[in-house]
Design a protein around this motif. Sequence first.
Motif, PDB file in Angstrom:
ATOM      1  N   ALA A  56       0.910  -1.148  -0.137  1.00  0.00           N
ATOM      2  CA  ALA A  56       0.074  -0.072  -0.019  1.00  0.00           C
ATOM      3  C   ALA A  56       0.846   1.160   0.054  1.00  0.00           C
ATOM      4  CB  ALA A  56      -0.746   0.024   1.239  1.00  0.00           C
ATOM      5  N   VAL A  57       2.098   1.116   0.751  1.00  0.00           N
ATOM      6  CA  VAL A  57       2.913   2.471   0.831  1.00  0.00           C
ATOM      7  C   VAL A  57       3.641   2.684  -0.605  1.00  0.00           C
ATOM      8  CG1 VAL A  57       5.210   3.063   1.490  1.00  0.00           C
ATOM      9  CG2 VAL A  57       3.567   2.237   3.313  1.00  0.00           C
ATOM     10  N   ALA A  58       3.764   1.575  -1.359  1.00  0.00           N
ATOM     11  CA  ALA A  58       4.391   1.545  -2.882  1.00  0.00           C
ATOM     12  C   ALA A  58       3.360   2.206  -3.603  1.00  0.00           C
ATOM     13  CB  ALA A  58       4.700   0.303  -3.140  1.00  0.00           C
ATOM     14  N   GLY A  59       2.034   1.997  -3.457  1.00  0.00           N
ATOM     15  CA  GLY A  59       1.094   2.428  -4.173  1.00  0.00           C
ATOM     16  C   GLY A  59       0.777   3.964  -3.925  1.00  0.00           C
ATOM     17  N   LEU A  60       1.000   4.197  -2.702  1.00  0.00           N
ATOM     18  CA  LEU A  60       0.948   5.420  -2.205  1.00  0.00           C
ATOM     19  C   LEU A  60       1.968   6.648  -2.802  1.00  0.00           C
ATOM     20  CD1 LEU A  60      -0.331   7.807  -0.165  1.00  0.00           C
ATOM     21  CD2 LEU A  60       1.253   7.042   1.673  1.00  0.00           C
ATOM     22  N   LEU A  61       3.170   5.945  -2.792  1.00  0.00           N
ATOM     23  CA  LEU A  61       4.186   6.803  -3.338  1.00  0.00           C
ATOM     24  C   LEU A  61       4.169   6.787  -4.750  1.00  0.00           C
ATOM     25  CD1 LEU A  61       7.282   5.056  -1.245  1.00  0.00           C
ATOM     26  CD2 LEU A  61       6.128   7.310  -0.875  1.00  0.00           C
ATOM     27  N   THR A  62       3.759   5.819  -5.599  1.00  0.00           N
ATOM     28  CA  THR A  62       3.506   6.069  -7.069  1.00  0.00           C
ATOM     29  C   THR A  62       2.161   7.225  -7.256  1.00  0.00           C
ATOM     30  OG1 THR A  62       4.059   3.800  -7.182  1.00  0.00           O
ATOM     31  CG2 THR A  62       2.990   4.885  -9.248  1.00  0.00           C
ATOM     32  N   GLU A  81      13.053   8.990  -5.225  1.00  0.00           N
ATOM     33  CA  GLU A  81      14.136   7.995  -5.501  1.00  0.00           C
ATOM     34  C   GLU A  81      14.244   6.880  -4.465  1.00  0.00           C
ATOM     35  OE1 GLU A  81      15.992   8.367  -7.952  1.00  0.00           O
ATOM     36  OE2 GLU A  81      15.493  10.636  -8.557  1.00  0.00           O
ATOM     37  N   ASP A  82      14.746   5.832  -4.692  1.00  0.00           N
ATOM     38  CA  ASP A  82      14.898   4.653  -3.749  1.00  0.00           C
ATOM     39  C   ASP A  82      15.304   5.173  -2.465  1.00  0.00           C
ATOM     40  OD1 ASP A  82      14.117   2.952  -5.518  1.00  0.00           O
ATOM     41  OD2 ASP A  82      16.029   1.925  -5.953  1.00  0.00           O
ATOM     42  N   ASP A  83      16.167   6.091  -2.303  1.00  0.00           N
ATOM     43  CA  ASP A  83      16.952   6.659  -1.299  1.00  0.00           C
ATOM     44  C   ASP A  83      16.286   7.499  -0.146  1.00  0.00           C
ATOM     45  OD1 ASP A  83      19.434   5.533  -2.217  1.00  0.00           O
ATOM     46  OD2 ASP A  83      20.255   7.193  -2.986  1.00  0.00           O
ATOM     47  N   ASP A  84      15.118   8.019  -1.190  1.00  0.00           N
ATOM     48  CA  ASP A  84      14.078   9.004  -0.466  1.00  0.00           C
ATOM     49  C   ASP A  84      13.187   8.073   0.667  1.00  0.00           C
ATOM     50  OD1 ASP A  84      15.018  11.133  -1.894  1.00  0.00           O
ATOM     51  OD2 ASP A  84      13.319  10.780  -3.215  1.00  0.00           O
ATOM     52  N   ILE A  85      13.041   6.771   0.320  1.00  0.00           N
ATOM     53  CA  ILE A  85      12.140   5.943   1.036  1.00  0.00           C
ATOM     54  C   ILE A  85      12.770   5.470   2.118  1.00  0.00           C
ATOM     55  CG2 ILE A  85      10.586   3.935   0.894  1.00  0.00           C
ATOM     56  CD1 ILE A  85      11.059   4.010  -2.258  1.00  0.00           C
ATOM     57  N   GLU A  86      12.463   6.215   3.473  1.00  0.00           N
ATOM     58  CA  GLU A  86      12.728   5.721   4.761  1.00  0.00           C
ATOM     59  C   GLU A  86      11.724   5.849   5.686  1.00  0.00           C
ATOM     60  OE1 GLU A  86      13.794   8.424   7.207  1.00  0.00           O
ATOM     61  OE2 GLU A  86      14.231  10.096   5.700  1.00  0.00           O
ATOM     62  N   GLY A  87      11.757   5.197   6.789  1.00  0.00           N
ATOM     63  CA  GLY A  87      10.757   4.921   7.807  1.00  0.00           C
ATOM     64  C   GLY A  87      10.030   6.324   8.302  1.00  0.00           C
ATOM     65  N   GLU A  88      11.077   7.304   8.434  1.00  0.00           N
ATOM     66  CA  GLU A  88      10.608   8.583   9.310  1.00  0.00           C
ATOM     67  C   GLU A  88       9.818   9.443   8.277  1.00  0.00           C
ATOM     68  OE1 GLU A  88      13.512  11.944  10.986  1.00  0.00           O
ATOM     69  OE2 GLU A  88      14.234   9.563  11.675  1.00  0.00           O
ATOM     70  N   MET A  89       9.960   9.373   7.052  1.00  0.00           N
ATOM     71  CA  MET A  89       9.285  10.146   6.192  1.00  0.00           C
ATOM     72  C   MET A  89       7.749   9.541   6.316  1.00  0.00           C
ATOM     73  SD  MET A  89       8.295   9.090   2.801  1.00  0.00           S
ATOM     74  CE  MET A  89       9.232   9.007   1.320  1.00  0.00           C
ATOM     75  N   LEU A  90       7.478   8.243   6.121  1.00  0.00           N
ATOM     76  CA  LEU A  90       6.295   7.476   6.187  1.00  0.00           C
ATOM     77  C   LEU A  90       5.497   7.427   7.362  1.00  0.00           C
ATOM     78  CD1 LEU A  90       7.718   4.640   3.926  1.00  0.00           C
ATOM     79  CD2 LEU A  90       5.969   6.697   3.054  1.00  0.00           C
ATOM     80  N   GLU A  91       6.221   7.963   8.641  1.00  0.00           N
ATOM     81  CA  GLU A  91       5.677   7.408   9.803  1.00  0.00           C
ATOM     82  C   GLU A  91       4.629   8.427  10.352  1.00  0.00           C
ATOM     83  OE1 GLU A  91       8.598   6.878  13.110  1.00  0.00           O
ATOM     84  OE2 GLU A  91       6.889   7.055  14.705  1.00  0.00           O
TER      85      GLU A  91
END
Lengths: 87, 226
Positions: free
Chosen positions: A44-50, A61-71
């Motif tokens: 679901a997170v992958a869908g959200l980012l797309t 970018e791959d590097d942008d994806i980290e736990g804090e930004m999604l928390e």
Amino acid sequence: MTTDTDQILRRILGDVLGLRPGQADEFDGDTGLFGHLPELDSMAVAGLLTEMEDRLDILIEDDDIEGEMLETYGALLAFAEAKRTQS
Amino acid sequence: MTPALWPCPLPGGGIAEEYALTFDRQREKRLLIVPALFDEANRLRRFTAEVIRRLDGAGIDCVLPDLPGTNESTQPLATQDTEDWRDAMMAAARHFEATHVLGIRGGCLFTPSNLPRWHYAPVKGASILRQMVRARIVASREAGTEETSEGLLKTGADTGLELGGHRIGADFLRVFQTLKSDETPDVQQIPQDMIGASGLWLRAEPGESRDQADALAAVIAMGLSA
């Protein structure tokens, strides 16, 4: 532009979480997302980012994806706004 | 709605039986539905079945086959390639004597081109793959492992890749990321904004929408009666 990003992001979350219209308006900066909402799993997170890429016209970018930004909603909004300023 | 078996060609020759959900009363108009793929298949399964019920009510026979290696299929997914899926849908269309085809999302990549077609919210193979790879990166990162899209796709092209619980073969991956659905004039496109606000494939949990099922069934039923 700030308000615009906020509105679009709430709408995307509403679509992903299957919320009633307006329900995402109740989110505040501290509202927990990834790790707090059981339905928001990695797929679901992958869908959200797309969707964020499509509707906010940004590239994540791959590097942008980290736990804090999604928390939390606040962290995700800050990320989206920073990305939009960059592009 | 009844399950039916149909003979699906095996890559090395021979036949394996696959399942299809059918509303088959030997009516004149017979629609083959190529389902959405992978994770989206689960999220859109109920929606797809709801559309089929409405079409049945409108006097249209419907067949929803499994792609080999998915759903009830006993074939391994890892040995499928994209040509096998295309052949499988051709075989299903022949067996059930389909007169028309509806592709749903990634299913539009595998609709038989010899029949009149609708494509609902088609999506590129690369987009589906990108999202599945991203989901794996998010999950790995949470588990403390660093992976990159580039690295995963490189490994995938050599040895295949496990994405969202699906073991996908190298041949499949290599071709799938280049696939785009046909946009020739004979294909009738049904973009999401014709059907409703936001597509149900976006939902974290499988959802349903009576309005969207009504809308998609109406587009098909009207097209078939024209």
